[in-house]
Enzyme design. Structure first.
Site, PDB file in Angstrom:
ATOM      1  N   CYS A 169       0.796  -1.229   0.000  1.00  0.00           N
ATOM      2  CA  CYS A 169       0.000   0.000   0.000  1.00  0.00           C
ATOM      3  C   CYS A 169       0.827   1.276   0.000  1.00  0.00           C
ATOM      4  O   CYS A 169       0.257   2.371  -0.078  1.00  0.00           O
ATOM      5  CB  CYS A 169      -0.964  -0.002   1.180  1.00  0.00           C
ATOM      6  SG  CYS A 169      -2.166  -1.351   1.089  1.00  0.00           S
ATOM      7  N   HIS A 309      -2.666   8.443   6.108  1.00  0.00           N
ATOM      8  CA  HIS A 309      -3.010   7.148   5.503  1.00  0.00           C
ATOM      9  C   HIS A 309      -4.465   6.843   5.834  1.00  0.00           C
ATOM     10  O   HIS A 309      -5.233   6.476   4.953  1.00  0.00           O
ATOM     11  CB  HIS A 309      -2.073   6.060   6.020  1.00  0.00           C
ATOM     12  CG  HIS A 309      -2.314   4.722   5.396  1.00  0.00           C
ATOM     13  ND1 HIS A 309      -2.012   4.456   4.076  1.00  0.00           N
ATOM     14  CD2 HIS A 309      -2.836   3.583   5.898  1.00  0.00           C
ATOM     15  CE1 HIS A 309      -2.323   3.207   3.796  1.00  0.00           C
ATOM     16  NE2 HIS A 309      -2.837   2.654   4.883  1.00  0.00           N
ATOM     17  N   GLU A 320      -1.100   5.623  13.600  1.00  0.00           N
ATOM     18  CA  GLU A 320      -0.780   6.850  12.875  1.00  0.00           C
ATOM     19  C   GLU A 320      -0.870   8.078  13.786  1.00  0.00           C
ATOM     20  O   GLU A 320      -0.036   8.985  13.714  1.00  0.00           O
ATOM     21  CB  GLU A 320      -1.734   6.986  11.690  1.00  0.00           C
ATOM     22  CG  GLU A 320      -1.271   7.944  10.642  1.00  0.00           C
ATOM     23  CD  GLU A 320      -2.074   7.824   9.360  1.00  0.00           C
ATOM     24  OE1 GLU A 320      -1.727   8.534   8.405  1.00  0.00           O
ATOM     25  OE2 GLU A 320      -3.044   7.041   9.310  1.00  0.00           O
ATOM     26  N   LYS A 341      -9.398   8.645   2.045  1.00  0.00           N
ATOM     27  CA  LYS A 341      -9.960   7.294   1.899  1.00  0.00           C
ATOM     28  C   LYS A 341     -11.395   7.250   2.383  1.00  0.00           C
ATOM     29  O   LYS A 341     -12.153   6.349   2.020  1.00  0.00           O
ATOM     30  CB  LYS A 341      -9.107   6.278   2.660  1.00  0.00           C
ATOM     31  CG  LYS A 341      -7.728   6.040   2.058  1.00  0.00           C
ATOM     32  CD  LYS A 341      -6.962   4.982   2.846  1.00  0.00           C
ATOM     33  CE  LYS A 341      -5.569   4.758   2.287  1.00  0.00           C
ATOM     34  NZ  LYS A 341      -4.655   5.901   2.565  1.00  0.00           N
ATOM     35  N   HIS A 346      -9.843   2.760  -0.373  1.00  0.00           N
ATOM     36  CA  HIS A 346      -8.421   2.412  -0.308  1.00  0.00           C
ATOM     37  C   HIS A 346      -8.052   1.557  -1.523  1.00  0.00           C
ATOM     38  O   HIS A 346      -8.365   0.371  -1.586  1.00  0.00           O
ATOM     39  CB  HIS A 346      -8.146   1.642   0.991  1.00  0.00           C
ATOM     40  CG  HIS A 346      -6.705   1.368   1.257  1.00  0.00           C
ATOM     41  ND1 HIS A 346      -5.690   1.724   0.395  1.00  0.00           N
ATOM     42  CD2 HIS A 346      -6.087   0.757   2.307  1.00  0.00           C
ATOM     43  CE1 HIS A 346      -4.529   1.355   0.902  1.00  0.00           C
ATOM     44  NE2 HIS A 346      -4.743   0.761   2.061  1.00  0.00           N
ATOM     45  N   PHE A 405       1.059  -3.316   4.364  1.00  0.00           N
ATOM     46  CA  PHE A 405       1.366  -4.655   4.851  1.00  0.00           C
ATOM     47  C   PHE A 405       2.843  -4.966   4.593  1.00  0.00           C
ATOM     48  O   PHE A 405       3.405  -4.581   3.569  1.00  0.00           O
ATOM     49  CB  PHE A 405       0.499  -5.682   4.141  1.00  0.00           C
ATOM     50  CG  PHE A 405      -0.933  -5.732   4.628  1.00  0.00           C
ATOM     51  CD1 PHE A 405      -1.354  -4.941   5.688  1.00  0.00           C
ATOM     52  CD2 PHE A 405      -1.855  -6.563   4.024  1.00  0.00           C
ATOM     53  CE1 PHE A 405      -2.665  -4.991   6.137  1.00  0.00           C
ATOM     54  CE2 PHE A 405      -3.165  -6.621   4.466  1.00  0.00           C
ATOM     55  CZ  PHE A 405      -3.577  -5.839   5.523  1.00  0.00           C
TER      56      PHE A 405
END
Length: 422
Positions: A169, A309, A320, A341, A346, A405
């Protein structure tokens, strides 16, 4: 001479619009584009919502042969690349092709076409031994990720460095970061860079269902993505692409190019910890932010806006929040932060580039896009996450971050160039 990199062209295809203008209109109005999945029947799946692009390849000017040859993600990348070139006003014939490259990011590549081809070869899974007589002659293009940047390079006539960046990502951030490095080191003067992903397919949806990363909320798809909200329960899968013309500053200045922003800092780190888990202290993301700001020669207090994010999972949003506090100290409590998002979902490897586009447009228009669906902030996410409504604000320095990830954490700093913005 110190080399610098600037964004001179943008092309976007994202949920809720057919181009860059429509994308910005959606963000600045705080509207959402997530909906019940229409690309396949989602009834069997835990998560049944997505951010889908209303994309017509033929109407976008792709030929029947291009449509047959290219996976949907490659089609989006090529169309966005054409838009970015047109937006920048750059003439490919006037460029030295060996000084013109491509850096493209994608997390799952041609997953859509690979799945479709498997269904054909196996007669929709009924045959254990597949019938290779029905194999598409374009299967190699779907299997080899480098086919996507090659398509973009062929479209633009780029004969310099051409590469694919695929690290989950953060791919969309890292591909642009790599393109910047090639310009800074003198390997290229112009780069077509960005990312594309089209993961809204049964197999990808099933993978995220299995680990319960996506939201099971199906009753109101437009309100399913809820970053930093107490009621958040997973992200909304999406598709999309964004491409940029990235130029060495003097190259852009000599041709009188419009400039959206300068990329002044970039860094990436890995937590070396867990494939999907995150440490709660946000140390690795904070370190990426620190290094990007140091490279930008800006203190944390200079940051005017953070594009988070903000995936909408419980652990990401807490991680975050901790990273921003660790990296920016008390300034983290006064700087506006938001997650787009919440509006476009996403799109895995593509979202980092889509968020860079949002940052460049925020600088240009002097508007901080909001976090939609943020009605009840989580007490553990106690920063200014700009709920529901956009804010007008002069922006000089913008920070955008990504988390992926594998433990990848990336950060990029964009700066306004006074008198140069388009």
């Amino acid at each position: 001479m110190t080399r610098r990199t600037v964004i001179t062209g943008i092309g976007v295809r994202a949920p809720g619009g057919s181009g860059t203008k429509e994308f910005w209109d959606l963000l600045s109005s705080g509207r959402t584009a997530t909906r019940r999945i229409t690309l396949f029947d989602p009834t069997r799946y835990r998560s049944q919502v997505a951010g889908e692009c209303d994309f017509d390849a033929e109407a976008e000017g792709l030929t029947p042969r291009e449509i047959r040859r290219m996976d949907r993600a490659a089609q989006l990348a090529v169309v966005c690349a054409r838009d970015a070139m047109a937006d920048s006003g750059i003439e490919p014939d006037a460029l030295d092709p060996h000084r013109f490259g491509v850096s493209l990011g994608s997390a799952v590549g041609a997953a859509t076409s690979l799945e479709n081809e498997y269904l054909v070869l196996s007669d929709s899974g009924r045959k254990w031994l597949v019938d290779y007589d029905h194999l598409s002659p374009h299967m190699i293009d779907y299997l080899v990720p480098s086919a996507m940047p090659a398509e973009v390079a062929w479209t633009a006539g780029a004969e310099g460095p051409v590469t694919m960046v695929s690290d989950g990502c953060t791919s969309g951030l890292d591909a642009v970061g790599y393109a910047r490095e090639l310009i800074l080191e003198g390997s290229a003067d112009v780069m077509l860079t960005g990312a594309s992903d089209t993961p809204v397919s049964p197999i990808v949806m099933a993978c995220f269902d299995a680990i319960k990363a996506t939201t099971p909320r199906t009753d109101a798809p437009e309100r399913a993505s809820r970053p930093f909200d107490r009621s958040r329960n997973g992200f909304v899968l999406a598709e999309g692409a964004a491409m940029f013309v990235l130029e060495e500053y003097e190259h852009a200045r000599r041709r009188g190019a419009p400039i959206y922003a300068e990329i002044t800092g970039y860094a990436t780190r890995c937590n070396a910890y867990h494939m999907t888990g995150l440490k709660p202290d946000g140390r690795e993301m904070a370190e990426a932010i620190r290094v990007a700001l140091d490279e930008s020669r800006q203190p944390g207090t200079a940051v005017d806006y953070i594009n988070a994010h903000g995936s909408g999972t419980k652990q990401n949003d807490r991680h975050e929040t901790a990273a921003f506090k660790r990296a920016l100290g008390e300034h983290a409590r006064s700087v506006p932060i938001s997650s787009i998002k919440s509006m476009v979902g996403h799109s895995l490897g593509a979202i980092g580039s889509i968020e860079i586009a949002a940052c460049a447009l925020a600088i240009r228009h002097g508007v901080v896009p909001p976090t939609a669906n943020l009605h009840e902030p989580d007490p553990e996410c106690d920063l200014d996450y700009v709920p529901l409504t956009a804010r007008e604000r002069h922006l000089d320095t913008v920070l955008t971050v990504g988390s992926g990830f594998g433990g990848f954490q990336s950060a990029m700093v964009l700066r306004r160039l006074e008198g140069k913005a388009a």
